[in-house]
Design an enzyme around this catalytic site. Sequence first.
Site, PDB file in Angstrom:
ATOM      1  N   ASN A 248      -1.833  13.526   3.830  1.00  0.00           N
ATOM      2  CA  ASN A 248      -0.485  12.946   3.756  1.00  0.00           C
ATOM      3  C   ASN A 248       0.515  14.091   3.830  1.00  0.00           C
ATOM      4  O   ASN A 248       0.651  14.862   2.883  1.00  0.00           O
ATOM      5  CB  ASN A 248      -0.350  12.177   2.433  1.00  0.00           C
ATOM      6  CG  ASN A 248       1.064  11.665   2.213  1.00  0.00           C
ATOM      7  OD1 ASN A 248       1.899  11.683   3.130  1.00  0.00           O
ATOM      8  ND2 ASN A 248       1.344  11.216   1.005  1.00  0.00           N
TER       9      ASN A 248
ATOM     10  N   LYS B  76       3.720  13.975   3.991  1.00  0.00           N
ATOM     11  CA  LYS B  76       5.012  13.699   3.337  1.00  0.00           C
ATOM     12  C   LYS B  76       6.166  14.143   4.253  1.00  0.00           C
ATOM     13  O   LYS B  76       6.041  14.053   5.467  1.00  0.00           O
ATOM     14  CB  LYS B  76       5.062  14.368   1.960  1.00  0.00           C
ATOM     15  CG  LYS B  76       3.815  14.065   1.137  1.00  0.00           C
ATOM     16  CD  LYS B  76       3.947  14.378  -0.316  1.00  0.00           C
ATOM     17  CE  LYS B  76       2.605  14.138  -0.994  1.00  0.00           C
ATOM     18  NZ  LYS B  76       2.685  14.074  -2.429  1.00  0.00           N
TER      19      LYS B  76
ATOM     20  N   HIS C  22       2.392   4.090  -1.362  1.00  0.00           N
ATOM     21  CA  HIS C  22       2.194   5.380  -2.037  1.00  0.00           C
ATOM     22  C   HIS C  22       3.063   5.403  -3.294  1.00  0.00           C
ATOM     23  O   HIS C  22       4.162   4.834  -3.317  1.00  0.00           O
ATOM     24  CB  HIS C  22       2.578   6.524  -1.088  1.00  0.00           C
ATOM     25  CG  HIS C  22       2.211   7.873  -1.616  1.00  0.00           C
ATOM     26  ND1 HIS C  22       2.998   8.538  -2.513  1.00  0.00           N
ATOM     27  CD2 HIS C  22       1.134   8.657  -1.393  1.00  0.00           C
ATOM     28  CE1 HIS C  22       2.416   9.696  -2.824  1.00  0.00           C
ATOM     29  NE2 HIS C  22       1.281   9.796  -2.147  1.00  0.00           N
TER      30      HIS C  22
ATOM     31  N   GLU D 240       4.984   7.527  -4.454  1.00  0.00           N
ATOM     32  CA  GLU D 240       6.352   8.023  -4.236  1.00  0.00           C
ATOM     33  C   GLU D 240       7.229   6.906  -3.648  1.00  0.00           C
ATOM     34  O   GLU D 240       8.430   6.829  -3.930  1.00  0.00           O
ATOM     35  CB  GLU D 240       6.317   9.255  -3.318  1.00  0.00           C
ATOM     36  CG  GLU D 240       5.790  10.475  -4.062  1.00  0.00           C
ATOM     37  CD  GLU D 240       5.163  11.551  -3.189  1.00  0.00           C
ATOM     38  OE1 GLU D 240       5.369  11.547  -1.966  1.00  0.00           O
ATOM     39  OE2 GLU D 240       4.438  12.395  -3.753  1.00  0.00           O
TER      40      GLU D 240
HETATM   41  C1  PEP Z   1      -0.634  12.390  -2.274  1.00  0.00           C
HETATM   42  O1  PEP Z   1       0.511  12.681  -2.004  1.00  0.00           O
HETATM   43  O2  PEP Z   1      -1.104  11.305  -1.911  1.00  0.00           O
HETATM   44  C2  PEP Z   1      -1.437  13.344  -3.019  1.00  0.00           C
HETATM   45  C3  PEP Z   1      -2.629  12.982  -3.429  1.00  0.00           C
HETATM   46  O3  PEP Z   1      -0.866  14.584  -3.257  1.00  0.00           O
HETATM   47  P1  PEP Z   1      -1.582  15.869  -3.928  1.00  0.00           P
HETATM   48  O4  PEP Z   1      -2.898  16.067  -3.217  1.00  0.00           O
HETATM   49  O5  PEP Z   1      -0.637  16.989  -3.696  1.00  0.00           O
HETATM   50  O6  PEP Z   1      -1.783  15.549  -5.363  1.00  0.00           O
END
Ligand code: PEP
Length: 255
Positions: free
Chosen positions: A9, A11, A95, A97
Amino acid sequence: MRKPLIAGNWKMFKTVQEATFYTKELRSLVKDIHDVLVVIAPPFTAIHACSEAARNSNIAVSAQNMFWEKQGAFTGEISAAMVKEAGAEYVIIGHSERRTLFGETDVTVNRKVLAAIAASLTPIVCIGETLEQRDRNETLDVIDRQIKGGLDSLTGDQVAALVIAYEPVWAIGTGRNATPAQAGEVHAHIRSRLRQWFGAPAAETCLVIYGGSVKPDNIQDHIAQPDVDGALVGGARLDVRAFQDIVVKSRPATV
Ligand code: PEP
């Protein structure tokens, strides 16, 4: 046997130029790996370029979000057909976020899941509890609510074809990993609920992946859990070699 899936991901990182460069590099790094599904989720603006850079390779492209309506006066939104046309095969939905920063709920997740399936995109549906919910011993209730709400009205066949990402919110981007036992317990619970609500074939086929501070040095512990089918990787996907390492360490022969 379920094939492991590793999804990165991205982002809100990487310009089109950076994304193209990364995809080409990853393509050559994973070109001989056929026993892991490799998925990258760049920002909307880079989906087309990444799809072109990954054409005829073993890398699939995912969107990070989409809107459920087909078209209309929805300024700033992008439909399932649009991301599909740009080259995406998967779409991340719900997600944490999106849930915490943009007000998404199980109801909107469900609308998006149905619209994604209608457009022949594979949804990667994110679920997971906050730290407060875990501390109050509500984890499994939260998971039940999110599965019930997010997958409402889906058939067993539709559930069989999708991906669920269990991402404890307290482990995302915090460097604080759920222990393999903690993740394994929730994954087993998810699988048993899928069996109960959507039937055994759906439960046995649906991929349930883990997300939350996954790195090259902890992926093997997670994927060794019987109900963990891969990972959704945030931070560690930015470095293409770390991402490749996670893919390599997820290969069935290495676990
Ligand atoms: C995510 O954004 O889905 C995630 C798992 O981030 P991280 O691996 O940085 O915890």
